[in-house]
Every structure is written in structure tokens, then in C-alpha cells.
Design a protein around this motif. Structure first.
Motif, short mmCIF file in Angstrom:
data_model
loop_
_atom_site.label_atom_id
_atom_site.label_comp_id
_atom_site.label_asym_id
_atom_site.label_seq_id
_atom_site.Cartn_x
_atom_site.Cartn_y
_atom_site.Cartn_z
N ASP A 29 18.49 -63.91 -116.68
CA ASP A 29 17.59 -64.97 -116.23
C ASP A 29 18.23 -66.35 -116.41
OD1 ASP A 29 15.71 -63.08 -115.58
OD2 ASP A 29 14.53 -63.33 -117.41
N ALA A 30 18.94 -66.51 -117.55
CA ALA A 30 19.59 -67.79 -117.82
C ALA A 30 20.70 -68.08 -116.81
CB ALA A 30 20.15 -67.80 -119.24
N ILE A 31 21.46 -67.04 -116.44
CA ILE A 31 22.53 -67.21 -115.45
C ILE A 31 21.93 -67.64 -114.11
CG2 ILE A 31 24.26 -65.98 -114.08
CD1 ILE A 31 24.81 -64.26 -116.58
N VAL A 32 20.85 -66.99 -113.71
CA VAL A 32 20.20 -67.33 -112.45
C VAL A 32 19.65 -68.76 -112.49
CG1 VAL A 32 18.26 -66.79 -110.93
CG2 VAL A 32 19.65 -64.94 -111.88
N GLU A 33 19.04 -69.13 -113.63
CA GLU A 33 18.46 -70.47 -113.76
C GLU A 33 19.55 -71.54 -113.71
OE1 GLU A 33 15.65 -73.49 -114.18
OE2 GLU A 33 15.42 -71.37 -113.68
N VAL A 34 20.63 -71.31 -114.43
CA VAL A 34 21.75 -72.26 -114.43
C VAL A 34 22.30 -72.41 -113.02
CG1 VAL A 34 24.15 -72.56 -115.15
CG2 VAL A 34 22.40 -72.00 -116.84
N THR A 35 22.46 -71.29 -112.33
CA THR A 35 23.00 -71.31 -110.97
C THR A 35 22.10 -72.10 -110.03
OG1 THR A 35 24.02 -69.15 -111.35
CG2 THR A 35 23.81 -69.86 -109.07
N TRP A 36 20.80 -71.86 -110.15
CA TRP A 36 19.85 -72.58 -109.30
C TRP A 36 19.89 -74.09 -109.57
CZ3 TRP A 36 16.86 -70.92 -105.28
CH2 TRP A 36 15.95 -71.85 -104.77
N CYS A 37 19.87 -74.44 -110.85
CA CYS A 37 19.88 -75.87 -111.21
C CYS A 37 21.12 -76.57 -110.67
CB CYS A 37 19.82 -76.02 -112.73
SG CYS A 37 18.23 -75.60 -113.46
N VAL A 59 27.08 -73.19 -120.06
CA VAL A 59 26.77 -73.47 -118.66
C VAL A 59 27.97 -73.14 -117.78
CG1 VAL A 59 26.22 -75.28 -116.98
CG2 VAL A 59 25.05 -75.23 -119.19
N VAL A 60 29.15 -73.58 -118.20
CA VAL A 60 30.38 -73.30 -117.44
C VAL A 60 30.59 -71.79 -117.31
CG1 VAL A 60 32.89 -73.51 -117.46
CG2 VAL A 60 31.47 -75.48 -118.07
N ASN A 61 30.40 -71.07 -118.42
CA ASN A 61 30.59 -69.62 -118.40
C ASN A 61 29.58 -68.94 -117.49
OD1 ASN A 61 32.74 -69.75 -120.18
ND2 ASN A 61 31.45 -69.45 -122.00
N TYR A 62 28.33 -69.40 -117.51
CA TYR A 62 27.30 -68.79 -116.67
C TYR A 62 27.59 -69.04 -115.19
CZ TYR A 62 24.20 -67.72 -120.64
OH TYR A 62 23.65 -67.20 -121.77
N LEU A 63 28.07 -70.23 -114.85
CA LEU A 63 28.41 -70.52 -113.46
C LEU A 63 29.58 -69.65 -112.99
CD1 LEU A 63 28.11 -74.42 -113.43
CD2 LEU A 63 26.59 -72.78 -112.30
N ALA A 64 30.55 -69.46 -113.86
CA ALA A 64 31.69 -68.59 -113.53
C ALA A 64 31.22 -67.15 -113.32
CB ALA A 64 32.75 -68.66 -114.63
N GLU A 65 30.29 -66.71 -114.17
CA GLU A 65 29.77 -65.34 -114.06
C GLU A 65 28.98 -65.18 -112.77
OE1 GLU A 65 29.25 -61.40 -115.16
OE2 GLU A 65 30.59 -62.94 -115.95
N ALA A 66 28.24 -66.20 -112.38
CA ALA A 66 27.47 -66.13 -111.13
C ALA A 66 28.41 -65.98 -109.93
CB ALA A 66 26.61 -67.39 -110.98
N ARG A 67 29.53 -66.71 -109.94
CA ARG A 67 30.51 -66.57 -108.86
C ARG A 67 31.11 -65.17 -108.87
NH1 ARG A 67 33.12 -71.21 -107.05
NH2 ARG A 67 34.30 -69.76 -105.75
N LYS A 68 31.42 -64.68 -110.04
CA LYS A 68 32.03 -63.35 -110.18
C LYS A 68 31.10 -62.27 -109.64
CE LYS A 68 33.92 -60.25 -113.73
NZ LYS A 68 34.17 -60.10 -115.19
N ARG A 69 29.80 -62.43 -109.87
CA ARG A 69 28.81 -61.44 -109.42
C ARG A 69 28.36 -61.64 -107.98
NH1 ARG A 69 24.53 -60.92 -114.50
NH2 ARG A 69 26.07 -60.70 -116.18
N ASP A 70 28.91 -62.62 -107.30
CA ASP A 70 28.52 -62.92 -105.92
C ASP A 70 27.09 -63.41 -105.81
OD1 ASP A 70 30.85 -62.60 -104.57
OD2 ASP A 70 30.44 -60.61 -103.81
N TYR A 71 26.55 -64.02 -106.88
CA TYR A 71 25.23 -64.61 -106.79
C TYR A 71 25.25 -65.86 -105.92
CZ TYR A 71 23.70 -61.76 -110.79
OH TYR A 71 23.38 -60.72 -111.63
N VAL A 72 26.40 -66.48 -105.89
CA VAL A 72 26.54 -67.69 -105.08
C VAL A 72 27.87 -67.59 -104.34
CG1 VAL A 72 27.62 -68.98 -106.97
CG2 VAL A 72 26.55 -70.22 -105.09
N ARG A 73 27.87 -68.04 -103.11
CA ARG A 73 29.08 -68.02 -102.30
C ARG A 73 29.27 -69.40 -101.69
NH1 ARG A 73 32.44 -64.50 -99.77
NH2 ARG A 73 33.37 -65.21 -97.82
N ILE A 74 30.41 -69.98 -101.96
CA ILE A 74 30.70 -71.32 -101.45
C ILE A 74 31.61 -71.19 -100.23
CG2 ILE A 74 31.73 -73.55 -101.96
CD1 ILE A 74 31.07 -73.03 -104.89
#
Length: 339
Positions: A29-37, A59-74
Motif C-alpha cells: 500500500d505504501a509503494i502504491v501511495e508513494v507512486t501516486w503522490c 521514498v526513493v526505494n519505493y519509487l524504484a520498486e514501483a518501476r521494477k514491478r511495472d506499476y508505472v511506465r514512463i
């Protein structure tokens, strides 16, 4: 007979499992929240850390994890690169259907190739339509495109492996390229379940007559679109690394005029195939089958790729091109020099 675990131990074990699951859920949940923010609300990392009561490093680690999991695509709009000056010049000079040219990386050829393959991964879905049969080649460039492809569903798409199987380093094998891209696109995959090269011509003909293989080869022949790279004819060539040719063979072929490799088959400066004795022992798409497609997407980048790519364009294999600015400039220069 030893006594079984006590009821209290079982209760404790189950409690620990539930606790671990809860902690994992909380972190998720924290990873998703950080990504959204960060990506949706436009907050910076310090603001997010203060809001959630965590460190900036977390925060930096959670954003990196979100990219790794394909939660966000730039991604950048590929129209930017289609309308780039080099891209328009390539289209005009070679009569292409379209082209994208990505700025070369100041960090070198490896990083430029990474930029190009990521851009192609974003561009390719826009080139596909329901009912398409996309033939997929092999090698590092095509594999990188497949790995970078978005996880989307493209309706009524068939992915077809264009060359038979051959051991290749780092997952660059043909079946890995096609299967990875099919999985990313939610597409049907037709693999070519035969070796790329055999020692006996008669065995090749026998295999081609097997009903299952015959159907797979019909799929290869009937692809209306392809994605491929044109390899080099040097010691570092993909066909050398996979053992399709040894260094002495590739040197001899280069001396005879070979400049590039498409799906394991050598071509000269004009894109014509070289008549080698192993041709009849290979099971793969033919050069003639690679020509005159609705779309033939040629992907390549690097100081040694301009000449092979130019040969592929001249040979009629490419209708669309994706490359970096340095390679595009070299392509245009080579074309002008040979005009």
C-alpha cells in the motif's frame, strides 16, 4: 513416536504468517501511495516523506520498486521522434513508410541502443491492428524491445517466431524473443519447434513435411508484418556468438561481400543473399519471405550498424526504421556517398 507440534505453536506460527502478510500488504500500500503522490499529485520526494512519515531514502526505494514491478511506465510520445528532422530525412531519402530517431546518448552506444529499443517498445503497438501476424526475429536488439514492451492486450494478434531454435546467451534466443513479446501483448504465439540448422539436408526436408512443422512454417511465410535487426558480419556478430558461423566463416563471407545478417541469412551491400552451402540446412524465414511486407520494422543503433541497415533498406526488407541520431546521420551519409 515423537509428539506433534503443540496447539500454542501452531497458533503462534499462524499468527506470524498473518503478521508477515499484513506487513507485506502495508508495504505494498505504501509503494502504491508513494507512486501516486509522485507521478499523479506531482509531489517531490521530501514532501512525500513528510506526509507519510518515512525517510526520503525509503521514498526513493519505493519509487524504484514501483518501476521494477511495472506499476508505472514512463514514455514519451513517439510522434516527437517521428517528426524529428533526421526521421523525416530518412523517410524522404529511402521512401520509408515511417521512422523514429532517438537522440543518441552521450554515455555511448550501449545506452543509445537502450533508448532506441525502449522507444520501439512504445511505438510498436500503434503499428499493429487486429488480425495482424507479426513475425519476430531474434538477437539482443529484438529481445530488448520485447523486454521493454508494455503489458497490454492487443486483440487478435499472432506473434510468430521467424527462425528455428539455437542456443543464445542472455535469453536472446528466438523462442524467448517471440514468447516474451506475445506474453506482453496477450497475443497468440506460434513458435517454430525445430533447430535453426541441421547437419543433414534430407533431415531438414523430412522435418518440413511433418504436419505440425508445416503449419508453423506456413505461419512464418504468411506474416504480414515483421520486426527485426540487421546484424553485423564481424567477430562480435550474433551468428558467431550462437555458433551458426565461426570466425573463419564470417571473415570469409565478409571477404565475399557479406555486410549484414537478417534472421541468420547473410546479405551483401544491396541486400541480396549470399549463396552458402548451409542455406539448405537452415529452417527459418527466407530472405524472399522477409521482403515486401505491409510493415518491416528495422531496429538498430550503433557505429557498426549503419552499413548493415542500409543494405537491409536497399534489399526491400524495411518499410519502417528506428534508430539513434548518430546512426541516422551515418545512414544518410553512406547513401549520399554511394549515390
Amino acid at each position: 513416536m515423537s509428539p506433534g507440534p503443540s496447539k500454542s505453536r501452531l497458533t503462534e506460527s499462524r499468527g506470524n504468517a498473518r503478521g508477515a502478510a499484513a506487513r507485506a500488504r502495508t508495504q505494498e500500500d505504501a509503494i502504491v501511495e508513494v507512486t501516486w503522490c509522485y507521478y499523479q499529485d506531482g509531489m517531490n520526494q521530501n514532501e512525500i516523506a513528510e506526509r507519510l512519515g518515512i525517510s526520503r531514502a525509503t521514498v526513493v526505494n519505493y519509487l524504484a520498486e514501483a518501476r521494477k514491478r511495472d506499476y508505472v511506465r514512463i514514455s514519451l510520445d513517439t510522434d516527437v521522434f517521428r517528426n524529428q528532422d533526421f526521421a523525416r530525412r530518412l523517410v524522404d531519402r529511402f521512401g520509408l513508410g515511417d521512422a523514429v530517431v532517438i537522440p543518441s546518448s552521450p554515455d555511448g552506444a550501449e545506452q543509445s541502443l537502450e533508448r532506441v529499443t525502449r522507444a520501439v517498445a512504445d511505438w510498436l503497438p500503434s503499428l499493429l491492428e487486429p488480425g495482424d501476424r507479426l513475425g519476430v526475429a531474434w538477437g539482443e536488439t529484438v529481445y530488448r524491445v520485447a523486454e521493454a514492451a508494455p503489458r497490454i492486450t492487443l486483440e487478435d494478434l499472432t506473434i510468430v517466431q521467424l527462425v528455428g531454435s539455437r542456443p543464445a546467451a542472455l535469453g536472446f534466443a528466438a523462442e524467448t524473443c517471440s514468447a516474451t513479446l506475445a506474453r506482453r501483448y496477450g497475443a497468440h504465439c506460434v513458435n517454430l519447434h525445430v533447430p535453426l540448422i541441421l547437419s543433414d539436408r534430407k533431415l531438414v526436408e523430412q522435418l518440413k513435411q511433418e504436419p505440425v512443422i508445416q503449419a508453423q512454417l506456413e505461419a512464418v511465410a504468411n506474416c504480414n508484418k515483421t520486426i527485426f535487426a540487421c546484424g553485423t558480419c564481424g567477430d562480435d556478430s550474433h551468428v558467431v556468438h550462437t555458433g551458426l558461423l565461426d570466425r573463419a566463416d564470417i571473415d570469409a563471407c565478409a571477404a565475399d561481400g557479406a555486410i549484414g545478417v537478417i534472421c541468420g541469412r547473410l546479405i551483401d551491400h544491396n541486400g541480396n543473399g549470399l549463396d552458402r552451402d548451409i542455406e539448405d540446412r537452415m529452417i527459418a524465414v527466407t530472405l524472399q519471405q522477409m521482403r515486401n511486407k505491409e510493415i518491416g520494422l528495422l531496429v538498430g543503433s550503433g557505429p557498426d550498424r549503419a552499413e548493415p541497415m542500409l543494405a537491409a533498406i536497399r534489399g526491400g526488407y524495411a518499410t519502417h526504421v528506428a534508430t539513434c541520431s548518430q546512426t541516422a546521420a551515418e545512414l544518410l551519409k553512406l547513401a549520399d556517398d554511394n549515390a
